[in-house]
Write an enzyme that holds these catalytic residues in place. Structure first.
Site, PDB file in Angstrom:
ATOM      1  N   HIS A 116      -2.945   7.820   6.236  1.00  0.00           N
ATOM      2  CA  HIS A 116      -3.133   6.518   5.587  1.00  0.00           C
ATOM      3  C   HIS A 116      -4.553   6.044   5.907  1.00  0.00           C
ATOM      4  O   HIS A 116      -5.246   5.559   5.035  1.00  0.00           O
ATOM      5  CB  HIS A 116      -2.066   5.540   6.066  1.00  0.00           C
ATOM      6  CG  HIS A 116      -2.063   4.252   5.316  1.00  0.00           C
ATOM      7  ND1 HIS A 116      -1.963   4.203   3.954  1.00  0.00           N
ATOM      8  CD2 HIS A 116      -2.163   2.960   5.720  1.00  0.00           C
ATOM      9  CE1 HIS A 116      -2.000   2.936   3.547  1.00  0.00           C
ATOM     10  NE2 HIS A 116      -2.129   2.156   4.598  1.00  0.00           N
TER      11      HIS A 116
ATOM     12  N   LYS B 256      -9.764   7.941   2.236  1.00  0.00           N
ATOM     13  CA  LYS B 256     -10.210   6.561   2.006  1.00  0.00           C
ATOM     14  C   LYS B 256     -11.642   6.366   2.488  1.00  0.00           C
ATOM     15  O   LYS B 256     -12.317   5.426   2.085  1.00  0.00           O
ATOM     16  CB  LYS B 256      -9.287   5.572   2.715  1.00  0.00           C
ATOM     17  CG  LYS B 256      -7.910   5.455   2.071  1.00  0.00           C
ATOM     18  CD  LYS B 256      -7.086   4.338   2.680  1.00  0.00           C
ATOM     19  CE  LYS B 256      -5.712   4.207   2.026  1.00  0.00           C
ATOM     20  NZ  LYS B 256      -4.745   5.195   2.528  1.00  0.00           N
TER      21      LYS B 256
ATOM     22  N   CYS C 180       0.809  -1.219   0.000  1.00  0.00           N
ATOM     23  CA  CYS C 180       0.000   0.000   0.000  1.00  0.00           C
ATOM     24  C   CYS C 180       0.842   1.270   0.000  1.00  0.00           C
ATOM     25  O   CYS C 180       0.305   2.367  -0.087  1.00  0.00           O
ATOM     26  CB  CYS C 180      -0.939  -0.001   1.191  1.00  0.00           C
ATOM     27  SG  CYS C 180      -1.819  -1.546   1.352  1.00  0.00           S
TER      28      CYS C 180
ATOM     29  N   HIS D 270      -9.726   2.075  -0.471  1.00  0.00           N
ATOM     30  CA  HIS D 270      -8.275   1.939  -0.468  1.00  0.00           C
ATOM     31  C   HIS D 270      -7.796   1.550  -1.870  1.00  0.00           C
ATOM     32  O   HIS D 270      -8.021   0.436  -2.312  1.00  0.00           O
ATOM     33  CB  HIS D 270      -7.880   0.873   0.554  1.00  0.00           C
ATOM     34  CG  HIS D 270      -6.422   0.849   0.888  1.00  0.00           C
ATOM     35  ND1 HIS D 270      -5.470   1.462   0.109  1.00  0.00           N
ATOM     36  CD2 HIS D 270      -5.755   0.291   1.929  1.00  0.00           C
ATOM     37  CE1 HIS D 270      -4.275   1.267   0.657  1.00  0.00           C
ATOM     38  NE2 HIS D 270      -4.422   0.562   1.755  1.00  0.00           N
TER      39      HIS D 270
ATOM     40  N   PHE E 230       1.465  -3.272   3.959  1.00  0.00           N
ATOM     41  CA  PHE E 230       1.695  -4.654   4.373  1.00  0.00           C
ATOM     42  C   PHE E 230       3.180  -4.940   4.225  1.00  0.00           C
ATOM     43  O   PHE E 230       3.775  -4.622   3.198  1.00  0.00           O
ATOM     44  CB  PHE E 230       0.950  -5.615   3.440  1.00  0.00           C
ATOM     45  CG  PHE E 230      -0.423  -6.000   3.908  1.00  0.00           C
ATOM     46  CD1 PHE E 230      -1.042  -5.338   4.951  1.00  0.00           C
ATOM     47  CD2 PHE E 230      -1.097  -7.048   3.300  1.00  0.00           C
ATOM     48  CE1 PHE E 230      -2.315  -5.713   5.370  1.00  0.00           C
ATOM     49  CE2 PHE E 230      -2.366  -7.426   3.706  1.00  0.00           C
ATOM     50  CZ  PHE E 230      -2.970  -6.752   4.745  1.00  0.00           C
TER      51      PHE E 230
ATOM     52  N   GLU F 143      -1.695   4.913  13.796  1.00  0.00           N
ATOM     53  CA  GLU F 143      -1.316   6.130  13.073  1.00  0.00           C
ATOM     54  C   GLU F 143      -1.555   7.358  13.955  1.00  0.00           C
ATOM     55  O   GLU F 143      -0.750   8.289  13.974  1.00  0.00           O
ATOM     56  CB  GLU F 143      -2.111   6.245  11.765  1.00  0.00           C
ATOM     57  CG  GLU F 143      -1.664   7.442  10.919  1.00  0.00           C
ATOM     58  CD  GLU F 143      -2.252   7.430   9.506  1.00  0.00           C
ATOM     59  OE1 GLU F 143      -3.161   6.617   9.236  1.00  0.00           O
ATOM     60  OE2 GLU F 143      -1.795   8.251   8.688  1.00  0.00           O
TER      61      GLU F 143
END
Lengths: 218, 829
Positions: free
Chosen positions: B328, B360, B188, B365, B424, B339
């Site tokens: 994110h 998002k 990502c 995403h 990831f 985060e």
């Protein structure tokens, strides 16, 4: 676990073989699966070992363990965690306040996880702390529950017992008429068990539509 | 490539996007500000009732035709080689077309020859495309190689569409961009890495212009299955628009989306000289690795903190100048709280004064494209003075306690904003944007650049090859060949009698980390092992390893289709046809829930970071076989420009997987029983190097194997391959007298002739040396084996000024020049 005439079943049917296991057998196999998934010797894994604590499992290990248990016992385990499911059924506020679990929420957890020592459930326990309770014994309890559901399953057409479809690991059918049958869903089992616990504890079910509204109202 | 040391400013002069919220940037932006959601029920599962899935989908058939003059005659659905393109490629072409026109690049009479492409993209075999042929492809639980080969011969696009690196190549050729063409793959964080790398390259002076961004479409059945088995997707939704709920207490996972965003990044003077409209300035980039776990962020968010802090430091802007963070914010329980904690740690008390939002919540995403669309949105927020909101913030989460701009956009005169991406595997990226106003070019900008380019040396070596599983064993077996080893049965049935498999590699003893032993493929395990050997041979201190940069070239596709064989077999109905219904009822449960993690193309980098605890800046390049040498070149450039002191660079590959074997077979490159004297034997392996600032290496009295003097990278259409290779060879060897060339030596008439002719053109009497006849062709690893040969020969005094080059399938051309590290030698860098 119901095993009326285990000897009559072909050994090559892993589905019926799993149903025929006694509790000690289920425990032994569960421990073996957990040990293999976590790359440990079976001797290092006890019924009381907690997965996140004693055995240092990661979230990926849990996925691996659940998948391996399903394949090994031919069962369908629940995926959603107990607390999330409880909030779906009883509503958010009776179970969780902020990041802490309510007294009612704790009572639901205690009743649902009898293998966890009472002392674990301290008041004001945080949501993310629940998983620390999960032990190998918890897995055995859920596996046994699913195996019981498998054993109780009867054909809708002729009331016959289920067996595995040869060559198709997770597919079952009626031993008598051959009609396709479906593995009992782990999610459904959790829901019915939670509803029973709710009734015992006097926690009313919030109907699905109402729960949704609560979850989406500003 | 320029080795100039001036500091250049980098600006955004064009943006294009195709997203679930709109078919262009303007409509996407307008819908974001109106608080609309692009999340709907999707039909990837045919007309099936259950399981239903939601996603942010693009109505690809409704996109307007391409318009930019640079690609006038080609549509968006067919590649230049005439094959149908996949969704991610089509989306990328549309976004690029818009960005190109937005930047008015059609009006530019000539493009700088160094201008290039740098995008984030994913790779995944689209199993759906094979479903119609399933009954013939499956032999029990396995894919039948012979029948699969026959199908791919008939339908070559099946293999083509799994090649994500092809998208960047397509863009390079269509737009006439002959500079670098890089595909970054960091899950990502891919697009953020791509943009960060493009930004650094322009700032260093490598080129004045880059087309950079990201594209992704992972809504296919297997992708949805993969994320869903990992428990990453939101499942408790009743209305699709409400499912993506970043920072809300009831969030339960992310929502997949597809789309692309492309940006034109330009060096300021170049933009001003052509009168371009500037939308924002990119001021800094930070990158880090968690080195913790594959799918869990470290609870204290240390890696995210490091990415944000280093980005601000890179921009030389004080933390308290930041007014907006495009988070994110995936809507997974762990990401959003981590985060938040990371923002608090990074910004301290200032965290309560800045605004944070996650777009998002509206778009879902976009995975490998997320960083690109989010940077574009952040640029528009600064330009227009309005911050986009976070939708679906209904229930406050005590662990998410910042100002997330709930529901409604907000006017703001903030001048500095950042965009975060965490992927990831644990790769983190952060880009810093500064508002641009007329006259901003006159503002003094503080920067720290070294006065002189740094000299870069090689101080550590590691290898896992078909010849041996460490440098010693590899050298000892160099005179022998692995090319006579029998191929595994599946490959042998394709009339490929030999394969260069790695023997005697024991992941159990080579890798300490239990989870890595469980999830890494063999190829990724080679990377971890070779990297470990390189670190050990460089005798670095643990703190030096921890802060080192990590550059990896990874193989394109690391997946065994047999993983799905059992599930697909269970999904065949009575007529032997694939049935979605049977798939969701019986098939899905037979799929290993970790398959997606196991096939992550950045697994080698992240595994290396985790095993060896490397937390520094990183880049994973997935641009085909040249990727490893490209990673090596990038590490060199970073050290040379003073951005880093120590870097680990290398790559890994295995060409022994069915899809890859077929690619080499059908292109007529792999040696077959019918033509035993033509082509190469397929192999696998990894090689890594420690690169270091020479001053640092000398201060710690490290063994110096060789010095790197120059690198060059160009991209061409296959027809212009000879010119491309010559160009990089010239550039890297500059005016020096090289005395050896280490090349590909593929044993293919055209390729060998091209290498020989290029050598001749460069300097008469130089033969091209290659190890391919001993190691076989090991994809990404092969050019690195050439590098190892060159380094060892230099160290032994056998050569003094070697050139290492590779030219893959006539697209990427990379050259690296070395010289002996003899300290008595005068510096002429």
């Amino acid at each position: 676990m119901k095993t009326t005439q285990p000897d009559q079943q072909p050994v090559s049917d892993p589905f019926r073989a799993a149903m025929a296991m006694d509790r000690a057998g289920v425990q032994e196999r569960t421990i073996a699966v957990v040990a293999r998934c976590l790359d440990r010797k079976p001797g290092e894994v006890q019924l009381s070992s907690t997965l996140w604590g004693d055995l240092d499992a990661e979230s990926l290990d849990m996925l691996d363990i659940v998948y391996s248990l399903e394949r090994s016992f031919v069962i369908c385990l629940p995926r959603l965690n107990l607390l999330q499911r409880a909030t779906d059924i009883f509503g958010e506020s009776p179970i969780v306040q902020g990041s802490a679990i309510t007294a009612k929420g704790l009572a639901v957890l205690k009743a649902s996880m009898p293998e966890v020592p009472e002392s674990f459930f301290q008041s004001n326990m945080k949501v993310h702390e629940v998983r620390k309770a999960v032990s190998v014994g918890s897995l055995v309890r859920v596996v046994v529950r699913c195996l019981d559901a498998n054993a109780a399953l009867r054909c809708k057409v002729c009331q016959g017992e289920p067996r595995q479809v040869p060559d198709f690991p997770m597919e079952i059918c009626c031993t008598q008429c051959g009609a396709a049958m479906e593995l009992p869903s782990g999610e459904d089992i959790v829901i019915s068990d939670l509803l029973r616990v709710g009734t015992e504890l006097g926690i009313p079910r919030v109907d699905a539509a109402a729960a949704t509204t609560e979850a989406s109202e500003t | 490539m320029s080795t100039g040391n001036g500091h250049r400013r980098v600006v955004i002069t064009g943006m294009g996007a195709v997203t679930p919220l709109g078919h262009d940037m303007d409509s996407t932006w307008a819908n974001l500000l109106q608080g609309k959601s692009g999340i709907r029920l999707i039909r990837q599962y045919g007309e099936l009732t259950t399981p239903r899935h939601i996603a942010g989908q693009v109505a690809i058939e409704e996109l307007a035709p391409l318009q930019s003059g640079s690609a006038p005659s080609h549509g968006a659905t067919t590649s230049l080689s005439g094959l149908p393109l996949g969704r991610a490629a089509i989306l990328a072409l549309h976004a690029a077309d818009q960005a190109w026109r937005h930047a008015h690049l059609d009006e530019l009479s000539t493009l700088p020859h160094t201008a290039g492409v740098c995008i984030g993209a994913s790779t995944f075999p689209i199993v759906e495309d094979r479903l119609g042929h399933l009954s013939q492809l499956l032999d029990g639980n396995r894919w039948d190689p012979i029948r699969y080969a026959a199908l791919c011969r008939q339908e070559p696009w099946l293999l083509n569409q799994s090649d994500a690196a092809g998208i960047a190549s397509e863009l390079s050729v269509r737009y006439g961009l002959t500079g670098p063409s890089i595909t970054a793959q960091a899950a990502c964080t891919s697009a953020t890495q791509a943009l960060g790398h493009a930004f650094q390259s322009i700032r260093r002076g490598d080129m004045p212009l880059m087309l950079a961004g990201g594209t992704d479409s992972m809504l296919s059945m297997m992708c949805v299955t993969g994320f869903s088995l990992l428990g990453s997707l939101s499942q408790r939704w009743s209305e699709p628009e409400r499912a993506s709920r970043p920072f809300d207490r009831t969030r339960d996972g992310f929502v997949l989306a597809e789309g692309s965003a492309m940006l034109i990044l330009e060096e300021l003077e170049h933009a001003l000289a052509r009168g371009a409209t500037i939308h924002a300035e990119i001021a800094g980039y930070g990158s880090s690795c968690d080195a913790y776990r594959f799918t869990d962020m470290h609870p204290d968010g240390g890696g995210a903190v490091m990415a944000m802090r280093s980005a601000m430091q890179d921009a030389s802007i004080a933390m308290d100048r930041v007014g907006y963070i495009n988070a994110h914010g995936t809507s997974t329980p762990l990401n959003d709280s981590t985060e938040t904690a990371a923002i608090r740690r990074a910004f301290g008390a200032h965290a309560d004064r800045l605004a944070v939002s996650s777009t998002k919540s509206q778009m879902g995403h976009l995975l490998c494209a997320a960083g690109a669309i989010e940077l574009a949105v952040t640029a528009l927020a600064l330009r227009d003075g309005i911050l986009p909101p976070t939708l679906n913030l209904d229930f406050p989460d005590p662990a998410c306690d910042l100002d997330y701009i709930p529901w409604k956009p907000r006017a703001s005169d903030t001048t500095v904003a950042i965009s975060n991406s965490f992927g990831f595997g644990g790769q983190n990226g952060c880009l810093v944007l500064r508002r641009w106003k007329t006259g901003s070019e006159k503002n003094a900008v503080a920067v720290s650049v070294p006065a002189m380019p740094r000299r870069v040396v090689i101080t550590g070596l590691g290898v896992v090859s078909p010849l041996g599983v460490n440098v010693h064993a590899h050298i000892a077996a160099r005179e022998k060949s692995a090319c006579t080893r029998p191929a595994p049965a599946g490959i042998a049935t394709l009339d490929i009698p030999h394969a260069c498999s790695v023997l005697e590699f024991d992941a159990g003893s080579a890798i300490r980390n239990r989870m890595l032993r469980k999830i890494l493929t063999r190829a990724a395990s080679y990377a971890v092992s070779a990297a470990g050997e390189a670190i050990a041979s460089a005798a670095l201190e643990p703190t030096e390893v921890e802060t080192a940069s990590l550059f990896v070239g990874s193989l394109g596709l690391d997946q065994d289709l047999d993983l799905f064989g059992e599930a697909l077999k269970a999904s065949l109905d009575a007529e032997n046809e694939f049935s979605y219904e049977r798939y969701s009822r019986y098939g899905k449960g037979l799929i290993d829930p970790l398959f997606l993690v196991k096939s992550l193309p950045n697994a080698g980098l992240c595994g290396t970071a985790i095993e060896h605890q490397i937390l520094g800046p990183n880049l994973n390049i997935m641009s085909g076989p040249a990727s490893g040498l490209l990673a090596f070149a990038s590490a060199f450039q970073q050290i040379q420009s003073g951005a880093t002191t120590v870097a680990l660079a290398g790559g890994y590959d295995s060409t022994l997987q069915l899809e890859l074997v077929l690619t080499h077979l059908l292109e007529g490159r792999a040696t077959t029983g019918a033509e035993p004297d033509r082509g190469y034997v397929l192999g696998e392996g990894a090689a890594f190097f420690v690169l270091e600032d020479r001053t640092h290496a000398e201060a710690r009295q490290a063994t110096i194997y060789a010095e790197i003097t120059a690198v060059a990278h160009a991209h061409s259409a296959p027809a212009s391959a000879a010119e491309g290779l010559y160009q990089v060879a010239r550039e890297a060897s500059a005016d020096i007298q090289i005395d050896a060339i280490f090349g590909d030596g593929l044993n293919l008439p055209e390729e060998d002739e091209m290498e020989a002719q290029t050598a001749l053109r460069l300097q008469p009497k130089l033969a091209v040396r290659s190890l391919t006849r001993s190691t076989g062709y090991c994809g990404v690893a092969s050019p690195l084996f050439s590098m190892l040969e060159a380094v060892l020969a230099t160290r032994a005094g056998e050569v003094t000024r070697p050139l290492v080059w590779t030219s893959d399938h006539g697209r990427h051309h990379v050259a690296v020049a070395l010289r002996s590290a003899n300290p008595g030698m005068p510096s002429d860098v």
